[in-house]
Design an enzyme around this catalytic site. Structure first.
Site: not given
Ligand SMILES: [Zn+2]
Lengths: 436, 343
Positions: A58, A61-62, A92, A179, A232, A305, A323-324
């Site tokens: 999880h 890497l964007r 994503n 998720h 998660h 994550d 978020f993150g």
């Molecule tokens: Zn997630």
């Protein structure tokens, strides 16, 4: 290729022994290693713990799309420093990893960077929209050989779409990684719903919104006879449901993040967006339950994550913040702090939850293997006695949104080997030019 | 006290000091020349990300009566969609030399972020943030309650007194109400007893940790004879039962939780009715209840100016001797404890 002789290392925290790495594999152990390793590069490893290279199911890497937050290059440098030899890159991105072309692109970027294996996760649905299945088979049969599929960041909410995905991936032994977030119950949610959210006036993300989806999905997985991975999970109730599902024989695996193992929703006081994450930080009771679930095997893996964000996406008021949290470079230390140093787990258990289990779930054949002659030399050497203060600006990840900034954590990764080649030595990256 | 972000920032003595100071401020407002020179040369910025003409005018009036320079900055629309971000705006204000920033924001915690991010060095006053806090509203409510209920029912001087023994029912949309959150904390700090009354859908999960009782039955609570009833505004968009509304219909809400003449008649003679405004007449409060002699709603508005003068005075004038040079006119009429003002 350089051969390495690790002297006095403790495989899985066991007795000290010498380990010889040659030709990409663990060539020999013990006295035999010392005899054969005459001209090897010696790594003094007295008291250091040798683990199979860590595997993350999880990671974000964007790239492509948000290279200002992270690139495959910067993210995998962070991974190597964190002791990882393989990461799964979440879907994503922009464009979304929902076609064979995009997953192959990410896979190649990872291969060219060379810091660790990058296994792209394929989107379950086109554009993560939750409506139409993406071409899962094409991704599975691409060069990236995708086995893990997820709309992470979004929940595959439609039960029919989820059912179809679970059924469809059976054709190539894939797994759907969910998720779990009931969207209607979490509209506008900013943090865990409870005492703290009530006081802070932030819209709550109730535990039941996770648990309802986990419960539904294990029943769907049972019904169609497929593999489900719960990403998660964060609540005591989710742990209970997974425990029940496993007892019933359902093919479900589950993951917990380092931050959910250590931090509670109390951290939201002060509205520091570093602590804004999805699923949100929960209560002390939930933290206790996920620790217990990880220790007793209900939870199979620790997934980071790792969610890097550009500075401006966190340098703002809580409600506007993304978020993150970042996590690759601190994951092992957090697990050591809350599980090993507290006596809840041994290093054998750590190897299971951070290497062999995620490798098995992702169907990676060369990762998460025992430390034995002939096995691929994907290894991580850890100094459990070290202590360090987390300084995000000094990390390799391109982002600084670590919830552990300024905190002292135990343990540090001294060396990481990817198929016998050192990506990290003496706690520092071994740059391309120095590679043999 | 460097900022006023939450009612929880105030301990009992600090809260009483604000109320006492507000009393002094109110006294000056009865004079022919209302303006005090206290904050001459200071700049107060009203930074409103969310529309609220009433609150903005109240703060603006308070600052002007203290001779501060006032800049109104309305950043209407969502800061969540980038564009004019809170940070950029704050940096601009900092460059303009704001001594205090009065901020209203739709996001809970935005004033907190402004105060502690280093984006501005001025004092930050929370004028309402999301569902979180509206501390000056709670202070003006407490001031109003003290005037009517403490010191022989308002006939004797209540200076120095808190609200010990006073029972306040707060009725309506507690879930989304920063007014309720602020009042629960402040009233408790001041020794009052609070009962929250709302349909269960409008009570936050986690309310059990609040220092208040919770009831779903307004008539039952009114029968216990509370000293004050504080009605909360119901947001119209929350009414519809379609799409997960919080109650089935306006009529059902009014039946259960509206304050009307019948319910008013149940109250003890000395009890007062408060509402933060603007009111939904006919929904949470009937016209006759709103206009009854027990309703102190108009007075709340006037008290709001005095309370906000007190807050700005205590935040800004305390540490700066230079701010009160000149004719000393303001000082003569404002008795304050210097160490407290620094706290
Ligand atoms: Zn997630």
């Amino acid at each position: 290729m350089t051969t390495y002789l690790l002297t006095g290392a403790r495989p899985l925290g066991g007795d000290p022994t010498d380990v010889l790495l040659a030709d990409g594999v663990v060539a020999a152990l013990g006295a035999q290693a010392r005899r054969a390793g005459g001209d090897a590069h010696v790594v003094e490893a007295d008291g250091l713990v040798l683990l199979p290279g860590l595997v993350d199911l999880h990671t974000h890497l964007r790239e492509p799309g948000r290279e200002d937050a992270e690139t495959v290059e910067s993210g995998t440098r962070a991974a190597a420093l964190g002791g990882f030899t393989a990461v799964h890159a979440m879907a994503n991105t922009t464009p979304t990893q929902d076609t064979a072309g995009v997953v192959e692109q990410v896979w190649r970027l990872g291969r060219d960077a060379g810091w660790c294996d990058v296994h792209p996760v394929g989107a379950v649905t086109v554009g993560l929209a939750g409506e139409r299945l993406a071409e899962l088979s094409a991704m599975a049969r691409s060069a990236a050989a995708v086995r893990v599929f997820s709309d992470d960041g979004r929940c595959v909410h439609d039960p029919v779409v989820m059912r179809r995905a679970l059924e469809y991936v059976k054709a190539f032994d894939g797994v759907v990684a969910q998720h779990a977030q009931e969207p209607r119950l979490t509209e506008g949610a900013q943090m865990h719903e409870g005492v703290v959210s009530a006081e802070l006036g932030l819209t709550g993300w109730p535990s039941v919104a996770e648990e309802a989806i986990v419960a539904r999905d294990v029943l769907l997985a049972e019904h169609v006879g497929s593999r489900l991975h719960v990403l998660h999970l964060s609540t005591a109730g989710s742990v209970e449901i997974v425990r029940w599902a496993k007892a019933r024989g359902i093919d479900v695996t589950a993951e917990v993040t380092p931050h959910h193992l250590m931090l509670t929703d109390e951290r939201a006081r002060g509205y520091d967006p570093r602590f804004k994450v999805n699923p949100p930080l929960r209560t002390a009771e939930d933290v206790e339950a996920v620790r217990e679930g990880l220790a007793d095997g209900t939870i199979d893996t620790v997934g980071t994550d790792h969610a890097p964000h550009a500075r401006e996406d966190k340098d703002c008021e809580w409600a506007a913040a993304a978020f993150g949290m970042t996590g690759l470079e601190t994951a092992l230390s957090v697990v050591q702090a809350v599980m090993v140093d507290t006596g809840r787990m041994t290093w054998v258990d750590v190897a299971r939850v951070m290497s062999s289990a995620p490798a098995r779930i992702g169907r990676l054949t060369g990762q998460g293997r025992p430390i034995a002659p002939g096995e691929p030399a994907n290894l991580t050497l850890v100094d459990p006695a070290a202590r360090r203060v987390v300084v995000p600006e000094q990390q390799a990840t391109a982002s600084v949104n670590s919830p552990f900034a300024g905190q002292e954590l135990p343990g540090s990764v001294v060396a990481t080997f990817l198929r016998g080649r050192a990506t990290v030595l003496d706690g520092a990256l071994v740059e391309q030019g120095a590679r043999v | 006290m460097r900022h006023l972000l939450s009612a929880a920032d105030l301990d009992r003595d600090e809260a009483v000091l604000v109320l006492d100071t507000a009393g002094q401020m109110a006294a000056t407002q009865a004079r022919e020349i209302k303006k005090l020179p206290t904050l001459r040369g200071r700049t107060v910025v009203n930074l409103f990300f969310e529309d609220s003409t009433r609150t903005r005018i109240s703060f603006e009036t308070a600052a002007k009566r203290l001779s501060a320079d006032v800049i109104n900055f309305s950043a209407k629309g969502s800061s969540v969609s980038k564009g004019e971000s809170l940070k950029d705006t704050a940096l601009t204000l900092q460059a303009m030399g704001a001594d205090a920033v009065v901020i209203r924001h739709q996001a809970s915690g935005a004033p907190h972020t402004l105060a502690y991010s280093g984006w501005t060095h001025g004092a930050v006053v929370n004028a309402g943030d999301g569902m979180h806090q509206h501390p000056t509203q709670a202070l003006l409510d407490a001031y109003t309650l003290r005037r009517h209920l403490v010191g022989d029912g308002g006939r004797a001087d209540a200076t120095g007194r808190d609200l010990a023994g006073v029972h306040v029912a707060i009725v309506g949309d507690v879930l989304h109400s920063r007014v309720a959150r602020s009042n629960v904390q402040l009233l408790r700090t001041l020794g009052a007893r609070v009962t929250l009354v709302a349909p269960p859908t409008l009570v936050p999960v986690g309310v059990h940790s609040w220092p208040a009782e919770v009831s779903y039955d307004l008539d039952e609570v009114l029968a216990t004879g509370p000293d004050a009833v504080m009605m909360l505004r119901v947001q119209r968009e929350r009414m519809s039962s379609a799409g997960g509304g919080f109650f089935p219909s306006p009529l059902e809400y009014t039946r259960g939780y509206g304050l009307d003449a019948r319910r008013l008649a149940v109250l003890p003679d000395h009890a007062v009715v408060l509402h933060p405004g603007p009111m939904n007449r006919g929904l949470e409060i009937s016209a006759d209840a709103a206009d009854s002699p027990r309703a102190v709603i108009v007075e709340q508005v006037a008290n709001g100016v005095a309370v906000r003068m007190a807050v700005l005075y205590l935040l800004l004038a305390g540490g700066e001797p230079g701010a009160r040079t000149g004719d000393g006119q303001g000082r003569t009429h404002v008795r304050t404890d210097e160490t407290r003002a620094h706290a």
